[in-house]
Design an enzyme around this catalytic site. Structure first.
Site, mmCIF file in Angstrom:
data_model
loop_
_atom_site.group_PDB
_atom_site.id
_atom_site.type_symbol
_atom_site.label_atom_id
_atom_site.label_comp_id
_atom_site.label_asym_id
_atom_site.label_seq_id
_atom_site.Cartn_x
_atom_site.Cartn_y
_atom_site.Cartn_z
ATOM 1 N N THR C 43 0.825 -1.218 -0.190
ATOM 2 C CA THR C 43 0.115 0.001 0.131
ATOM 3 C C THR C 43 0.935 1.257 -0.034
ATOM 4 O O THR C 43 0.662 2.199 -0.578
ATOM 5 C CB THR C 43 -0.846 0.078 1.177
ATOM 6 N N TYR C 106 -12.997 -4.626 -0.217
ATOM 7 C CA TYR C 106 -14.253 -3.962 -0.953
ATOM 8 C C TYR C 106 -15.379 -5.153 -1.214
ATOM 9 O O TYR C 106 -16.550 -5.044 -0.532
ATOM 10 C CB TYR C 106 -14.075 -3.332 -1.957
ATOM 11 N N TYR C 132 -1.971 -10.746 4.810
ATOM 12 C CA TYR C 132 -2.104 -9.281 5.263
ATOM 13 C C TYR C 132 -3.495 -9.182 5.644
ATOM 14 O O TYR C 132 -4.198 -9.147 4.898
ATOM 15 C CB TYR C 132 -1.483 -8.531 4.056
ATOM 16 N N ARG C 137 -8.613 -0.886 6.048
ATOM 17 C CA ARG C 137 -8.665 -0.829 4.678
ATOM 18 C C ARG C 137 -9.462 -1.829 3.960
ATOM 19 O O ARG C 137 -10.162 -1.389 2.928
ATOM 20 C CB ARG C 137 -7.067 -0.937 4.060
ATOM 21 N N LYS C 161 0.895 -10.562 8.226
ATOM 22 C CA LYS C 161 1.229 -9.375 8.577
ATOM 23 C C LYS C 161 0.100 -8.737 9.327
ATOM 24 O O LYS C 161 -1.233 -8.693 8.768
ATOM 25 C CB LYS C 161 1.674 -8.311 7.297
ATOM 26 N N ILE C 203 6.552 -5.312 9.253
ATOM 27 C CA ILE C 203 6.813 -4.715 7.617
ATOM 28 C C ILE C 203 6.450 -3.022 8.083
ATOM 29 O O ILE C 203 5.458 -2.736 8.241
ATOM 30 C CB ILE C 203 5.790 -5.193 7.004
#
Lengths: 291, 291, 291, 291
Positions: C43, C106, C132, C137, C161, C203
């Protein structure tokens, strides 16, 4: 209990932080001209910092003054059932018409615990009870099925003040509830949508400032005049929101003090509004030509 | 005040819902063998439904018993400052070593209001005060800069119990705070990460059940033996979480009753654990070979 | 895959919004001096607005440059499995060492759907995969048992992550997971607490700016020097938080541009930092004597 | 664009996970009998996993079939503006009447970035645009003032689909917005309250199953027959909620498959409904005598 708007009135204090009973009476008289009910000693009335003697005197004076023209409902909730029972007895003795009882805050409970708790309380008074759901203050949520179970198990539980802010939960409640269970909005800016779903009215902070206008809004809704309701709602939505620019009742107390009905004095842990907050309210008053 | 673990002890009741002082004493003696402090009349001790006479007797008995071997800290918070002052006087009189004071719940306040409120309270007692931040119960958050401002303005405010659950907020607080401000975790499963950041210990629910193990965990951390700390933490994380399968202290009271130190009885609005909840705790006890 | 810190590197653009490969190479070389891995096209690397040709070229150049000294991990997640497979093929072809694959954002899925989705993807590549989890998000959460099930069913899924921000969920995951499953923090300010629980590294966004310092932090933790780790963490916590004063990577791109490694240019929907945001970063640089 | 209800139609797939165009046509014909608009390739239409060729064919077929009797609106949002522009060109070429464009998900942006992003996109098409705000999927919120600014700066932005779930935000928007800005509900169970506030209609999932009933609901509201609207809303609130018992469009696809208009097949990352979910929908169908 009522259809339309009941004002959750502020409690006026003087410079010594004592209850200003004279101001209270004048304010209650002003309110009575317009609204369908009075809620005394709700959160807006700073109930947690009112002692027992004050509580008795406040309720008695308002009940006497109102003289049965509109119902007087007393906030008696606590996180200790003993205190609730005590407050309820005081309310009965003082001639109140109903009780507004919040779910136990801070210590909280499970959904089953809420049913047991409210049933325990309801069985110990004759007065009609409105449940009060306000998760942002209590840390707990009275779920739809729980509210209905409490209503069905206790004939003097007559409805609920919904301030969850969750319109989907409110729509579910109104769809599932028995017809004679009252649902009131606990948020001024959600009164229109809640009543459009089939709710009965609003227990209002905003009507401390503009009782006539809030009455016009609920009247328009109850008579199915949604064009007028939308017009009123759009006009006042901004002030409804701004009355929550700081923790309630900080802004509304300042606003009512501007109207001359009380001093801008609150008891700790609440304090009077910040300069920024004042400007927000002042601007809103100017825009709406209040004063 | 202390480094390591203080148990926020449950309050035992008998079948008539009266405080069981004998059980309380035995439980406090059991705890004293292991932990670094006792917190009486916290949320876990069902403080909101304990009356003034019980409060005085509970604190006095525990103080006498502990006899200064470890600090006895009393939960005295309320949403009415008058009650806090009264509770603080009782605590002083009973010989307590410190106070745990939650931010005002339900009525809430602004950040500036919190500074004024806690300063008002702190100036009226000599006892050391630990602030308590638990937004999920109070509906409000003591922000980092507010906590530090309260600490700096009041020399008897010595630290904070952080139960926001927000490790980023906790990391910020530990980074910004004066060195001598204590930070305790209010969540058992977050004790290790909070202490790794530089915090001082935990005010624990879990240690009601396994005080020796919680002490071993904090001891390992305080002596920089993170391999051991991780091992202990991994082993008991599951039980730490399961003690919150229903509203605290419902599950921990059942767990302590299984150990024989109290009956599984709570005061309304709390009720005893559901059958499902029992099974969760029973299975966890079996897995860990407790009993 | 790695222990310690991998930088999720920004993607430099020129004034025409084209990838600035020269700047990218210089930045990657700078980073290689300090950190344990590079994540390209995360990202922070503005992956959603990088086209296929750019993607191939970016990965190839970084892989060539790094020349197997540290692992190069490519962000290949999408909400369309076809795109993920395509991106994975590109990564394989370009010589990448691993893949970072976010849960489908989404469109989302159920927990069972996540297991099927990640298994479908994992079976179609030989490269090691780091899951992840970033609910803020994606709108979805990879729950603990789901993450472990995906790990156990797919031998090339090597870890996760974690950027849920929920340290209790992370503690649960680390307690339940198989020993050889890697857990990396996705939040710089939570690297220390996550690693203290038994996690493997971070990360990092922050290490775009201060790779040496982030390496020192993780090194201190991995060698059980928590005093030093706390000291470093307290010093840099403020900048770690300020890099998120606006949506990531807006502030970090400005910060890296101040170091001279890129221009302060982002592709829509992202825009360059506001004047207020600049001041926040500028002040932090000054306080820390960066530059 | 429209007043009343537009169905966000599902995309039927066959056993090979290919688009079933024949089923699509039959379903669109069924829908056309009742509703005021069709939204193709929204989230409910599984847009993220539809490729470009499919996209063109789907839109073209529906446009041809509908033959301008009601508007056909195409979901063209992405988190990459290039893809949005491409999708918009396809929509124009295929004869669509309008675009539904979600705010950039996953990479997100600031409020100022949203204004720049939507303006950039709006300036590159002639078609009318409905903004789409769905924070639970995008991780971002289009705030009231931002939505109005985008509307005012771009004459082909005509309104917004609001699925924030926050009725206070929606009330604020409707109070502040220019009169000719359309506001549609993105949640079926909030259509009535949103329209009562002055909104224009709903982009509906529920109407995939019961288009006639959803049309009756919006018609009752638009003709100020709130008694009838409440009756319909109470009757169907349960099914409206149950269509979200798992991630949309998982339950609605199963429900439409029960009607015979499609197979119960979804593309990864979505999967077909669980057995529990089936029972929930089956029971609701039985209660409502659907089929």
């Amino acid at each position: 209990m009522f259809k339309g708007v009941a004002t959750a009135i502020i409690t006026p204090f003087d410079e010594n932080y004592e209850v200003d009973y004279k101001a209270l009476e004048e304010f209650a008289l002003f309110q009575m001209n317009y609204v369908d009910g009075l809620v005394v000693l709700g959160t807006t009335g700073e109930a947690p910092t009112i002692d027992e003697n004050e509580r008795e005197k406040i309720v008695s004076k308002v009940v006497e003054l109102v003289n049965k023209k509109i119902p007087v409902i007393v906030g008696t909730g606590s996180n200790n059932p003993k205190h609730v029972l005590y407050n309820n007895k005081l309310a009965e003795k003082s001639g109140a018409d109903g009780l507004l009882i919040v779910s136990p805050y801070y210590n909280k409970s499970t959904q089953k615990g809420l049913v047991e708790y409210f049933s325990y309380v309801a069985q110990r008074t004759e007065l009609p009870i409105i449940l009060y759901n306000v998760p942002s203050r209590t840390g707990g949520n009275i779920l739809t099925d729980t509210a209905i179970e409490i209503f069905e198990k206790n004939k003097n539980v007559i409805g609920i003040k919904e301030a969850s802010g969750n319109i989907s939960q409110i729509a579910e409640l109104i769809s599932k509830k028995p017809e004679d269970m009252f649902v009131y909005s606990g948020n001024d800016d959600q009164a229109l949508p809640l009543m459009a779903l089939g709710g009965d009215g609003v227990i209002s902070v905003f009507s401390n400032v503009l009782p006539k206008q809030m009455k016009e809004l609920t009247e328009a809704i109850l008579t199915n005049d949604y064009n007028k309701a939308q017009e009123i709602n759009k006009k006042y939505n901004s002030l409804m929101r701004k009355l929550f620019v700081e923790v309630n009742p900080i802004p509304v107390k300042y606003a009512v003090s501007k109207l001359g009905y009380c001093k801008n004095i609150l008891r700790l842990p609440l304090i009077s509004i910040s300069e920024n907050g004042k400007t927000v309210i002042d601007n809103s008053f100017e825009e709406l030509n209040i004063l």
